[in-house]
Design a protein around this motif. Structure first.
Motif, mmCIF file in Angstrom:
data_model
loop_
_atom_site.group_PDB
_atom_site.id
_atom_site.type_symbol
_atom_site.label_atom_id
_atom_site.label_comp_id
_atom_site.label_asym_id
_atom_site.label_seq_id
_atom_site.Cartn_x
_atom_site.Cartn_y
_atom_site.Cartn_z
ATOM 1 N N PRO A 1 0.806 -0.896 0.003
ATOM 2 C CA PRO A 1 0.038 -0.354 -0.242
ATOM 3 C C PRO A 1 0.975 1.361 -0.239
ATOM 4 O O PRO A 1 0.310 2.014 -0.604
ATOM 5 C CB PRO A 1 -0.786 -0.354 1.270
ATOM 6 N N LYS B 1 0.752 2.997 -3.588
ATOM 7 C CA LYS B 1 -0.162 3.768 -3.744
ATOM 8 C C LYS B 1 0.141 4.362 -5.242
ATOM 9 O O LYS B 1 0.640 5.953 -4.865
ATOM 10 C CB LYS B 1 -1.136 3.414 -2.856
ATOM 11 N N VAL C 1 -4.392 -0.722 -5.324
ATOM 12 C CA VAL C 1 -4.510 -1.476 -3.818
ATOM 13 C C VAL C 1 -4.981 -2.550 -3.583
ATOM 14 O O VAL C 1 -4.263 -3.605 -2.910
ATOM 15 C CB VAL C 1 -4.176 -0.016 -2.507
#
Length: 243
Positions: A138, A141, A150
């Motif tokens: 993440p 992202k 994600v």
């Protein structure tokens, strides 16, 4: 081999069914979808339409298959999972629906199919069709469609971890194509040329990605992550008869 195709009406799913019908190593094809479908007409001279069956999954049952569906899935050897909300439709679709279609349906399917799989011919092989821009971390992202990328990466992590914990009973590969092109996709081709030149997304033919995935479920995966260029190489090798 008994092959399950998660998705029955999409562009990639249709090509999977078409190639599988003509592959003598695949003896049964179960296509899961929201509506009944017929097998592709252009399935080739060696196509055996009798091994194809279309199953309807009610909207409320994608995370809890009825017993009748489980009976049909029992004894399968592999699944290629194509169901998802596409990036272009993700912004106009309720986020809860996107999460279910891109992550939850796939993880439930993998768990359930692994339990129902043919125990005499392990491993059960599962392909999760994701995308080149999905990110498993993440922290990475992207700016464009960040939450969506994600989410797809989270789904990749979950299916790969399931295979790891199975101790060899299940093998999973994540397919990460760029722009998928093919016959009848004029607008898709134009969009693909634009995205390839402006954004730098790679491209692959629908016949190439399909040939790669079918070869993988039959003979084993080269890697648990199949990048676009890998699939172009493998898929073209299969189509040319070199693999």
């Amino acid at each position: 081999m008994k092959l399950i195709v998660g998705g029955s009406t999409g562009f990639v799913a249709t090509e999977i069914i078409r190639q599988a019908i003509s592959n003598p190593a695949i003896t049964s094809i179960i296509a899961l979808g929201r509506r009944q479908v017929s097998p592709p007409v252009a399935s080739g001279p060696d196509g055996d339409l009798t091994k194809f069956k279309s199953l309807i999954i009610p909207d409320a049952a994608w995370e809890d298959y009825p017993d009748a569906i489980k009976n049909e899935l029992s004894g399968a050897n592999a699944c290629i999972w194509t169901i998802a909300v596409t990036p272009s439709k993700s912004r106009s679709t309720p986020w809860e629906t996107v999460v279910k279609a891109c992550r939850d349906y796939a993880t439930y399917a993998l768990k359930t199919m692994a339990e129902l799989a043919d125990k005499e011919s392990k491993p059960f092989r599962f392909v999760y069709v994701s995308g080149v821009n999905a990110v498993r971390d993440p922290a990475k992202k992207p700016f464009l469609l960040g939450d969506y990328c994600v989410l797809r990466g989270e789904a990749e992590n979950l299916v790969l971890e399931f295979a790891k914990e199975s101790k060899g009973d299940v093998e999973v590969a994540v397919a990460k194509p760029g722009i998928i092109s093919g016959p009848g996709r004029v607008m898709g081709l134009l969009r693909g040329v634009f995205l390839h030149s402006i954004v730098g997304l790679p491209s692959i033919g629908v016949d190439q990605i399909t040939a790669t995935m079918i070869h993988g479920v039959l003979h084993g995966f080269e890697s648990d992550t199949l990048l676009n260029d890998d699939m172009v190489r493998i898929g073209q090798g299969v189509l040319d008869g070199r693999l």
